[in-house]
Design an enzyme around this catalytic site. Structure first.
Site, PDB file in Angstrom:
ATOM      1  CB  SER A   1      35.207  28.112  33.002  1.00 15.12           C
ATOM      2  OG  SER A   1      33.891  27.987  33.459  1.00 15.12           O
TER       3      SER A   1
ATOM      4  CG  HIS B   1      39.083  30.262  31.946  1.00 14.96           C
ATOM      5  ND1 HIS B   1      39.836  29.257  32.516  1.00 14.96           N
ATOM      6  CD2 HIS B   1      37.932  30.324  32.669  1.00 14.96           C
ATOM      7  CE1 HIS B   1      39.173  28.726  33.517  1.00 14.96           C
ATOM      8  NE2 HIS B   1      38.003  29.355  33.639  1.00 14.96           N
TER       9      HIS B   1
ATOM     10  CE  LYS C   1      40.491  29.779  37.070  1.00 14.92           C
ATOM     11  NZ  LYS C   1      39.113  30.147  37.158  1.00 14.92           N
TER      12      LYS C   1
HETATM   13  C1  LIG Z   1      38.176  30.231  38.222  1.00 15.68           C
HETATM   14  C2  LIG Z   1      37.134  31.214  37.897  1.00 15.68           C
HETATM   15  C3  LIG Z   1      36.707  32.171  38.824  1.00 15.68           C
HETATM   16  C4  LIG Z   1      37.128  32.136  40.266  1.00 15.68           C
HETATM   17  O1  LIG Z   1      38.440  32.505  40.432  1.00 15.68           O
HETATM   18  P1  LIG Z   1      39.279  31.996  41.702  1.00 15.68           P
HETATM   19  O2  LIG Z   1      40.425  32.928  41.718  1.00 15.68           O
HETATM   20  O3  LIG Z   1      39.661  30.594  41.429  1.00 15.68           O
HETATM   21  O4  LIG Z   1      38.416  32.135  42.890  1.00 15.68           O
HETATM   22  C5  LIG Z   1      35.806  33.117  38.406  1.00 15.68           C
HETATM   23  N1  LIG Z   1      35.330  33.117  37.144  1.00 15.68           N
HETATM   24  C6  LIG Z   1      35.706  32.202  36.245  1.00 15.68           C
HETATM   25  C7  LIG Z   1      35.137  32.243  34.872  1.00 15.68           C
HETATM   26  C8  LIG Z   1      36.604  31.210  36.591  1.00 15.68           C
HETATM   27  O5  LIG Z   1      36.931  30.274  35.720  1.00 15.68           O
END
Ligand SMILES: *Cc1c(COP(=O)(O)O)cnc(C)c1O
Length: 633
Positions: free
Chosen positions: A424, A452, A482
């Site tokens: 990330s 991602h 996302k």
């Molecule tokens: C954003 C993210 C999460 C958490 O997801 P949310 O839906 O925002 O709680 C988990 N793993 C990764 C790699 C992320 O970037």
């Protein structure tokens, strides 16, 4: 083997960086426990909250002929101020004729820099350590019950202190010990001797004071000092019946304020440029800080789907999934996710964070092993911690290291290897083919986090398996928050894995079901993605274009996903550059410790398929300008 069984070994770990101590530990265990304990201690050293060591020393020595001592009895003196605390010390030691406490107190300023304790003549206050910088270090000791909890990853400071005090109190010539922690936030100290036992004094200094250390008080002939030091440093001692830690007394109004330490920590955070605060998303800025890679969060089709689902099913889902919270949008979304990813089944949580925490902690437990990439998302890290499995952190994207760690830890009842598909913070991608091969060879369940990757990677946005043309891992986890423009987390996997999670994942079972509006919006996003397979390529194209634009300004970086890191280094500098970009109309976040390691602050530019090419050019120019302006100071 019979002779081996009875033999005990001292296993010591010390970790440092650039010569500065980070962590240390010692256990005394039977031969069979030495190899796994060494692994656990190495792991502990590598993942210490005080930072990454550049030197770890693990030393294994025979612990010959252990002397078994009964732990000192433990009592507590409640005091309100350091003055009262020292008055208590004075009273306690007076009976042994130790009268110069007022002269001893200032000596704690000197013990602070020492690795070991100060050894003082109780009457003349002469210092008796052969090496005043090193001091006397009590080692070769453990709680006699240690073999039973050798693998506990939690350090029990209290038990370690009682063990040490018990050993020292039994050293020839020692008439007392005074100890004050060098942790500025830990104000409780103790006085110990064979006569007094271990007396906790609730306040020996003001919070924030870094002074601390240990002073051993000796009475006896000079030519016997060597024996005393030898006992403290070399004699193997096992302490039996260490009493449990007494509960905090917490008499009303005694401590000035239980939250006193928080304000000071905040001041430190501010001073080193790590202060963070929530703010409303700024209007009128071009946002390069969202994970809405396909621009779907604001899409009228998603908004309409959410509004309709809420109108029909309610603003909330009203109960947990296994009670009455499962609504038609949940069923539809889970079917759709499984079909989109090509798995038998799927399962949705209210957030991606909950999906990771609830999946990892359900799959492995005490005695199992979990292998986690060092740059994995915090939600995976938290899932590992919560699982109580032994956690092995492998070097970032290093499959040889993963293989070695699996080989060293196994075999276990169950092993799980987990990694982000797209990392990330830097947007780099997992070596999935080798990850799968390594898991298969080592007998570990494989899990990737496609937060991602979904909607971004692969020809049609189906994620990293599509990107590589690789098989599925056992568990494909991801978020709806996302590229899919909604909220929620999911796992796509076999029916067996999903059934298991429905029965075992605590964040699935004990939390209200995903919001029906979010479920319907995510379902609509999947339909859009299926109808527009060109969207993922569009966002990756924007990222490549931005990397090229930066290169034209002499800034080298790279990406394979929708995330472009711009390395800066210093935390304060990164924050200032972000502020300068904001002046220019761009919202780009500075990512700082603890999200990334200290001194590795960066700008994290997240692209969207909806960004305009000329905005990308303008941002690259603004970044170059801000970096150059910063360099001039
Ligand atoms: C954003 C993210 C999460 C958490 O997801 P949310 O839906 O925002 O709680 C988990 N793993 C990764 C790699 C992320 O970037």
């Amino acid at each position: 083997m019979k002779t081996e069984e009875g033999r005990l070994f001292s296993v010591k770990m010390r970790a440092s960086r650039e010569g500065a101590h980070i962590s240390g530990a010692e256990r005394i265990v039977p031969a069979a426990a030495v190899p796994p304990l060494a692994a656990v201690l190495a792991e502990r050293a590598l993942s210490h909250s005080k930072g990454r060591p550049d030197f770890i020393n693990i030393k294994v020595e025979t612990a010959a002929n252990p002397l078994r001592l009964k732990a000192l009895s433990v009592s507590t003196r409640e005091v309100d101020t350091p003055e009262e605390g020292w008055r208590a010390v004075r009273e306690l030691l007076a009976e042994d004729g130790i009268s110069r406490i007022d002269e001893i107190v200032p000596l704690f300023r000197e013990t602070y820099a020492m690795r070991g304790a100060m050894l003082l003549d109780a009457d003349t206050l002469e210092r008796l350590e052969p090496d005043p910088l090193r001091g006397v270090r009590a080692t070769f000791m453990d709680d006699a019950a240690s073999a039973a909890h050798a693998f506990s990853s939690v350090k029990n400071h209290y038990a370690e202190a009682v063990v040490l005090a018990t050993k020292v109190a039994h050293a020839p010539g020692i008439v007392g010990e005074i100890c004050m922690s060098d942790d500025p936030d830990y104000i409780t100290g103790y006085v110990a001797s064979k006569r007094l036992g271990y007396v906790r004094i609730t306040r020996l200094k003001d919070a924030g004071d870094p002074a601390g250390g240990r002073i051993f008080l000796y009475r006896g002939p000079r030519d016997k000092v060597g024996e005393t030091i030898d006992f403290i440093q070399r004699r193997c001692v096992l302490v039996e019946d260490v009493p449990p830690k007494p509960p905090a007394q917490g008499k009303a109004g005694r401590n000035p304020s239980p939250v006193e330490g928080l304000a000071r920590e905040l001041e430190e955070i501010r001073a080193v440029g790590l202060w963070r605060s929530v703010r409303e998303r700024p209007a009128g800025l071009k946002i390069f800080a969202a994970n809405d890679y396909l621009g779907l969060a604001d899409d009228p089709r998603l908004k309409a789907a959410a509004a309709e689902a809420i109108a029909r099913h309610g603003a909330g889902s009203g109960a947990a999934r296994l009670i009455s919270g499962t609504l038609p949008p949940h069923i539809a979304l889970e079917r759709h996710l499984a079909a989109f990813k090509g798995t038998e089944d799927a399962l949705v949580w209210a957030t991606g964070y909950m999906a990771n925490v609830g999946t990892v902690s359900a799959l492995v437990g005490k005695g199992d092993a979990v292998f986690s990439d060092e740059l994995n998302h915090a939600s995976i890290v938290d899932g590992c911690r919560l699982s109580r499995a032994d956690v092995f952190v492998f070097r970032h994207n290093d499959m040889d290291d993963l293989a070695a760690k699996i080989a060293a830890a196994g075999p276990r009842r169950r092993m799980l290897a987990v990694a982000d598909a797209v990392f990330s913070m830097d947007g780099d991608i997992l070596d999935l083919p080798r990850f799968l091969e390594t898991c298969r060879a080592g007998g570990a369940i494989s899990m990737i986090d496609e937060a991602h990757a979904t909607g971004v990677m692969g020809a049609t946005g189906r994620g990293l398996c599509e990107h590589f043309g690789a098989d599925h891992p056992d568990i494909l986890m991801g978020t709806l928050s996302k590229a899919l423009g909604s909220e929620g987390g999911y796992v796509c996997a076999s029916r067996i894995v999903c059934d298991y999670l429905r029965n075992r994942s605590r964040s699935f079972i004990f939390s209200t079901a995903h919001n029906p509006g979010s479920a319907a919006a995510a379902d609509a996003a999947l339909a859009i993605l299926e109808a527009h397979p060109e969207l993922p390529q569009a966002v990756r194209g924007k990222a490549r274009l931005f990397v090229e634009a930066l290169a034209e300004h002499g800034i080298q970086t790279r990406t394979e996903s929708a995330i472009v890191p711009v390395p800066v280094g210093d935390e304060r500098r990164a924050a200032e550059i972000a502020a300068m970009l904001e002046q220019d109309g761009f919202y780009v976040p500075a990512i700082r410790y603890p999200t990334v390691p200290k001194g590795a602050a960066r700008l994290r530019v997240a692209l969207s398929a909806l960004h305009r090419d000329d905005d990308l050019q303008a941002l690259a120019e603004a970044v170059a300008k801000a970096l150059a302006a910063q360099r001039r100071f």
